[in-house]
Design a protein around this motif. Structure first.
Motif, PDB file in Angstrom:
ATOM      1  N   ARG A  99       0.802  34.134  40.918  1.00 36.24           N
ATOM      2  CA  ARG A  99       0.575  33.471  41.770  1.00 36.24           C
ATOM      3  C   ARG A  99       1.900  31.891  41.230  1.00 36.24           C
ATOM      4  NH1 ARG A  99      -5.085  31.423  40.339  1.00 36.24           N
ATOM      5  NH2 ARG A  99      -5.018  30.002  42.333  1.00 36.24           N
ATOM      6  N   ASN A 100       2.260  32.179  40.266  1.00 36.06           N
ATOM      7  CA  ASN A 100       3.094  30.941  39.796  1.00 36.06           C
ATOM      8  C   ASN A 100       4.474  31.107  40.437  1.00 36.06           C
ATOM      9  OD1 ASN A 100       4.924  29.295  38.377  1.00 36.06           O
ATOM     10  ND2 ASN A 100       3.451  29.690  36.695  1.00 36.06           N
ATOM     11  N   PRO A 101       4.856  29.822  41.348  1.00 36.57           N
ATOM     12  CA  PRO A 101       6.105  29.743  41.992  1.00 36.57           C
ATOM     13  C   PRO A 101       7.356  30.271  41.166  1.00 36.57           C
ATOM     14  CG  PRO A 101       4.899  28.034  42.516  1.00 36.57           C
ATOM     15  CD  PRO A 101       4.039  28.729  41.574  1.00 36.57           C
ATOM     16  N   ILE A 102       7.258  30.166  39.790  1.00 28.93           N
ATOM     17  CA  ILE A 102       8.206  30.458  38.966  1.00 28.93           C
ATOM     18  C   ILE A 102       8.889  31.976  39.067  1.00 28.93           C
ATOM     19  CG2 ILE A 102       8.940  30.571  36.625  1.00 28.93           C
ATOM     20  CD1 ILE A 102       7.410  28.085  35.798  1.00 28.93           C
ATOM     21  N   TYR A 103       7.942  32.654  39.525  1.00 29.21           N
ATOM     22  CA  TYR A 103       7.854  34.356  39.336  1.00 29.21           C
ATOM     23  C   TYR A 103       8.235  34.732  40.825  1.00 29.21           C
ATOM     24  CZ  TYR A 103       5.386  34.422  34.654  1.00 29.21           C
ATOM     25  OH  TYR A 103       5.074  34.185  33.477  1.00 29.21           O
ATOM     26  N   ASN A 104       8.100  33.989  41.762  1.00 29.01           N
ATOM     27  CA  ASN A 104       8.283  34.160  43.191  1.00 29.01           C
ATOM     28  C   ASN A 104       9.773  34.830  43.414  1.00 29.01           C
ATOM     29  OD1 ASN A 104       6.538  34.374  45.431  1.00 29.01           O
ATOM     30  ND2 ASN A 104       8.271  33.170  46.588  1.00 29.01           N
ATOM     31  N   ASP A 105      10.784  34.153  42.647  1.00 27.79           N
ATOM     32  CA  ASP A 105      12.186  34.599  43.005  1.00 27.79           C
ATOM     33  C   ASP A 105      12.521  35.701  41.946  1.00 27.79           C
ATOM     34  OD1 ASP A 105      12.389  32.738  45.074  1.00 27.79           O
ATOM     35  OD2 ASP A 105      13.025  31.209  43.465  1.00 27.79           O
ATOM     36  N   GLU A 106      11.670  36.265  41.467  1.00 26.82           N
ATOM     37  CA  GLU A 106      11.942  37.441  40.277  1.00 26.82           C
ATOM     38  C   GLU A 106      11.119  38.588  40.443  1.00 26.82           C
ATOM     39  OE1 GLU A 106      11.126  35.555  36.504  1.00 26.82           O
ATOM     40  OE2 GLU A 106      12.779  33.926  36.879  1.00 26.82           O
ATOM     41  N   ILE A 107      10.605  38.617  41.632  1.00 27.21           N
ATOM     42  CA  ILE A 107       9.552  39.519  42.137  1.00 27.21           C
ATOM     43  C   ILE A 107      10.228  40.928  42.008  1.00 27.21           C
ATOM     44  CG2 ILE A 107       8.218  40.812  43.781  1.00 27.21           C
ATOM     45  CD1 ILE A 107       7.171  38.117  42.689  1.00 27.21           C
ATOM     46  N   MET A 108      11.316  41.189  42.707  1.00 27.42           N
ATOM     47  CA  MET A 108      12.307  42.568  42.452  1.00 27.42           C
ATOM     48  C   MET A 108      12.448  42.935  40.933  1.00 27.42           C
ATOM     49  SD  MET A 108      12.306  43.516  45.512  1.00 27.42           S
ATOM     50  CE  MET A 108      12.932  45.200  45.013  1.00 27.42           C
ATOM     51  N   PHE A 109      12.908  41.956  40.108  1.00 21.44           N
ATOM     52  CA  PHE A 109      13.035  42.275  38.922  1.00 21.44           C
ATOM     53  C   PHE A 109      11.859  42.803  38.249  1.00 21.44           C
ATOM     54  CE2 PHE A 109      12.740  40.686  34.203  1.00 21.44           C
ATOM     55  CZ  PHE A 109      13.852  41.519  33.811  1.00 21.44           C
ATOM     56  N   LEU A 110      10.619  41.983  38.510  1.00 24.73           N
ATOM     57  CA  LEU A 110       9.428  42.223  37.781  1.00 24.73           C
ATOM     58  C   LEU A 110       8.938  43.845  38.063  1.00 24.73           C
ATOM     59  CD1 LEU A 110       7.548  39.083  38.058  1.00 24.73           C
ATOM     60  CD2 LEU A 110       8.334  39.995  36.016  1.00 24.73           C
ATOM     61  N   LYS A 111       9.269  43.978  39.561  1.00 21.16           N
ATOM     62  CA  LYS A 111       8.714  45.496  39.964  1.00 21.16           C
ATOM     63  C   LYS A 111       9.610  46.567  39.263  1.00 21.16           C
ATOM     64  CE  LYS A 111       7.571  45.979  44.504  1.00 21.16           C
ATOM     65  NZ  LYS A 111       7.616  45.998  45.964  1.00 21.16           N
ATOM     66  N   GLU A 112      10.935  46.287  39.016  1.00 18.37           N
ATOM     67  CA  GLU A 112      11.781  47.298  38.657  1.00 18.37           C
ATOM     68  C   GLU A 112      11.500  47.344  37.117  1.00 18.37           C
ATOM     69  OE1 GLU A 112      15.660  46.294  39.883  1.00 18.37           O
ATOM     70  OE2 GLU A 112      15.208  46.633  41.810  1.00 18.37           O
ATOM     71  N   GLU A 113      11.304  46.414  36.235  1.00 14.64           N
ATOM     72  CA  GLU A 113      11.237  46.476  34.766  1.00 14.64           C
ATOM     73  C   GLU A 113       9.946  46.924  34.423  1.00 14.64           C
ATOM     74  OE1 GLU A 113      13.971  46.170  32.848  1.00 14.64           O
ATOM     75  OE2 GLU A 113      15.072  46.173  34.776  1.00 14.64           O
ATOM     76  N   ILE A 114       8.874  46.366  34.937  1.00 20.84           N
ATOM     77  CA  ILE A 114       7.631  46.768  34.684  1.00 20.84           C
ATOM     78  C   ILE A 114       6.935  47.974  35.310  1.00 20.84           C
ATOM     79  CG2 ILE A 114       5.121  45.724  34.559  1.00 20.84           C
ATOM     80  CD1 ILE A 114       6.301  43.191  34.125  1.00 20.84           C
ATOM     81  N   GLY A 115       7.609  48.337  36.452  1.00 16.81           N
ATOM     82  CA  GLY A 115       7.089  49.516  37.251  1.00 16.81           C
ATOM     83  C   GLY A 115       5.991  49.043  38.216  1.00 16.81           C
ATOM     84  N   LEU A 116       5.962  47.896  38.471  1.00 13.04           N
ATOM     85  CA  LEU A 116       4.926  47.580  39.719  1.00 13.04           C
ATOM     86  C   LEU A 116       5.051  48.057  40.858  1.00 13.04           C
ATOM     87  CD1 LEU A 116       4.654  43.624  38.867  1.00 13.04           C
ATOM     88  CD2 LEU A 116       2.738  45.395  38.134  1.00 13.04           C
ATOM     89  N   SER A 117       4.276  48.697  41.464  1.00 20.87           N
ATOM     90  CA  SER A 117       4.311  49.088  42.961  1.00 20.87           C
ATOM     91  C   SER A 117       4.069  48.003  43.893  1.00 20.87           C
ATOM     92  CB  SER A 117       3.070  50.057  43.151  1.00 20.87           C
ATOM     93  OG  SER A 117       3.090  51.122  42.249  1.00 20.87           O
ATOM     94  N   MET A 118       3.355  46.943  43.494  1.00 22.52           N
ATOM     95  CA  MET A 118       3.184  45.857  44.379  1.00 22.52           C
ATOM     96  C   MET A 118       2.899  44.341  43.764  1.00 22.52           C
ATOM     97  SD  MET A 118       0.405  45.610  47.654  1.00 22.52           S
ATOM     98  CE  MET A 118       0.462  44.431  48.724  1.00 22.52           C
ATOM     99  N   VAL A 119       3.571  43.470  44.237  1.00 19.21           N
ATOM    100  CA  VAL A 119       3.127  42.295  43.644  1.00 19.21           C
ATOM    101  C   VAL A 119       2.319  41.171  44.821  1.00 19.21           C
ATOM    102  CG1 VAL A 119       3.834  40.056  42.494  1.00 19.21           C
ATOM    103  CG2 VAL A 119       4.884  42.226  41.858  1.00 19.21           C
ATOM    104  N   ILE A 120       1.358  40.833  44.689  1.00 17.50           N
ATOM    105  CA  ILE A 120       0.727  39.970  45.574  1.00 17.50           C
ATOM    106  C   ILE A 120       0.272  38.702  45.121  1.00 17.50           C
ATOM    107  CG2 ILE A 120      -1.661  40.859  44.835  1.00 17.50           C
ATOM    108  CD1 ILE A 120      -0.622  40.081  48.594  1.00 17.50           C
TER     109      ILE A 120
END
Length: 456
Positions: A99-120
């Motif tokens: 939920r934190n806006p700080i992470y909003n511009d880093e979604i692609m990085f999080l998905k790739e590095e942590i292996g997330l299928s989806m961030v909501i």
């Protein structure tokens, strides 16, 4: 599918309720013992009391054999950590609420590095929904199918509307615009109407149409089709942040009223001085503040405080003073039938939007497991469902005139998309391989395949 859900707050519980209907094998983890016991007594799911950050607890919940792990606790960091543990343990699909806006511009990085299928992000999703409505303010809700080729719009029939007392069989003659009325909510009852159905004042109806035809239809019945010019927002939380950013990019003037001075300054700093954005510190529950800041003249009013009761009263006050488009956020209040009786304009439930995104993803994942649902929305205050199917080779519905297709009761084939063509079918229409078909139903039975609409 075997799915493990971490977190049984309002979002987790809503996701659970919808996935139970879908018939999935669910395990739920939460560290509130009383809550997890209530969940176990209420739903046919496996419950596990403990800390989801523990690999041992996750394995006890069955993550090592799960198809999917969904983390929706109140902590972004905990959700990310638990998804990473689940991914390392089982290599399953993982979904994290962030939920934190700080992470909003880093979604692609999080998905790739942590292996997330989806961030909501519930607040971001709610903001996008509100922005979409403000661009077409006569609609209460707007959903899209086939990458925007077809829209489903909900709106209420207002006094004096040409739709009042109109028989549906006469609609195309009296009101030009190629649309199909799919569902009608009258009071607590929801109908899939036939040609003899007569529309009434205050009916909540949903239509399907192309974007161009929906705009023309709304013009023909005297409703506004232009985006709002200015918006008053009460509450400067995350939704207000995301919404303001979106609306500013569309050239819409914004005033935000936020009670907390520290948050007011934060929001001011985040969005800057554009000349079209003004964030004020003040208590909007004081009517004089709203009047002084121009509630009587705004094009739209959006109540986004963290208190549902305050949002309801603020919206009712706005309705009493202005014809502005009103949007009300509801987070916790569960008395849906009572809330619906208030004239609150468009009601936004972030928990339902989040659940809808996740259930749609689960269904899309099932496409490789025998399902062919492309898109799914709950409509008319969660009382009906609209689904988009892609027709696969060998489907039992191919080539049969719809009048000879023995479909279940309370099911409507609303639209067929064939290439660039949008077809509103009649009895002689047929469905072909590779078509996309929109089906509306009041059954809420978790259809996974187009064949599920056929009796037997």
């Amino acid at each position: 599918m075997k799915i493990v859900i971490l977190g049984c707050g309002k979002v987790g519980k809503t996701i659970l309720e919808q996935l139970v209907v879908e018939g999935h094998d669910l395990s739920v983890i939460d560290r509130q013992e009383d809550l997890i016991k209530r969940i176990g007594k209420t739903y046919d799911v496996n419950v596990h009391y403990g800390d989801g950050a523990s690999r041992k607890v996750q394995i006890e919940a069955g993550v090592d054999s799960a198809d999917m792990f969904i983390a929706v606790t109140d902590s972004d960091e905990l959700n990310l950590l638990c998804c990473m543990i689940a991914k390392k343990t089982a290599n399953c699909k993982t979904i994290a609420r962030v939920r934190n806006p700080i992470y909003n511009d880093e979604i692609m990085f999080l998905k790739e590095e942590i292996g997330l299928s989806m961030v909501i992000n519930p607040e971001y999703a709610a903001a996008k929904e509100i922005a979409r409505i403000l661009r077409f303010p006569s609609a209460i809700k707007i959903d899209t199918f086939s990458k925007g080729k077809v829209e489903m719009l909900e709106f209420k029939i207002i006094p004096g509307s040409p739709l009042c007392d109109l028989c549906l069989s006469d609609m195309s003659k009296k009101i030009k615009g190629q649309v199909l009325v799919c569902t009608v909510q009258r009071g607590n009852n929801v109908f899939i109407p036939n040609g003899n159905f007569i529309l009434k004042e205050k009916d909540l109806i949903s239509i399907v149409a192309s974007h161009e035809n929906s705009k023309q239809f709304f013009k023909n019945i005297g409703l506004n089709t232009h985006q709002v010019k200015d918006v008053m927002i009460v509450g400067g939380g995350r939704i207000a942040h995301y919404l303001s950013k979106d609306l500013l990019s569309a050239g819409i003037k914004i005033i935000v009223i936020e009670k907390d001075e520290k948050r007011q300054k934060e929001l001011e700093k985040l969005l800057g001085d554009t000349g079209r954005f003004n964030v004020l510190q003040g208590d909007a529950t004081n009517q004089e503040v709203l009047i002084e800041e121009g509630i009587d003249y705004c094009s739209a009013f959006v109540s986004l405080t963290g208190i549902d009761e305050a949002n309801i009263f603020l919206s009712l006050f706005a309705k009493s003073r202005t014809d502005a488009k009103v949007i009300t956020k509801i987070n916790r209040i569960s008395f849906d039938d009572i809330v619906e009786n208030f004239d609150l304009g468009s009601i936004i439930y972030p928990k339902f939007i989040t659940a809808e995104y996740i259930v749609s993803y689960v269904r899309a994942l099932q496409n490789g497991m025998g399902s062919n649902v492309e898109t799914m929305y709950r409509i008319l205050n969660q009382k009906a469902e609209a689904l988009e199917f892609k027709i696969q080779p060998g489907s039992p519905v191919i080539g049969i005139p719809l009048e000879k297709l023995d479909t279940k009761d309370n099911v409507l084939i609303a639209c067929i998309i064939r290439g660039i063509d949008v077809i509103f079918p009649n009895g002689s229409s047929v469905i072909l391989e590779k078509d996309y078909v929109i089906v509306v139903t009041t059954l809420l039975s978790g259809f996974k395949d187009i064949k599920d609409i056929i009796k037997g």
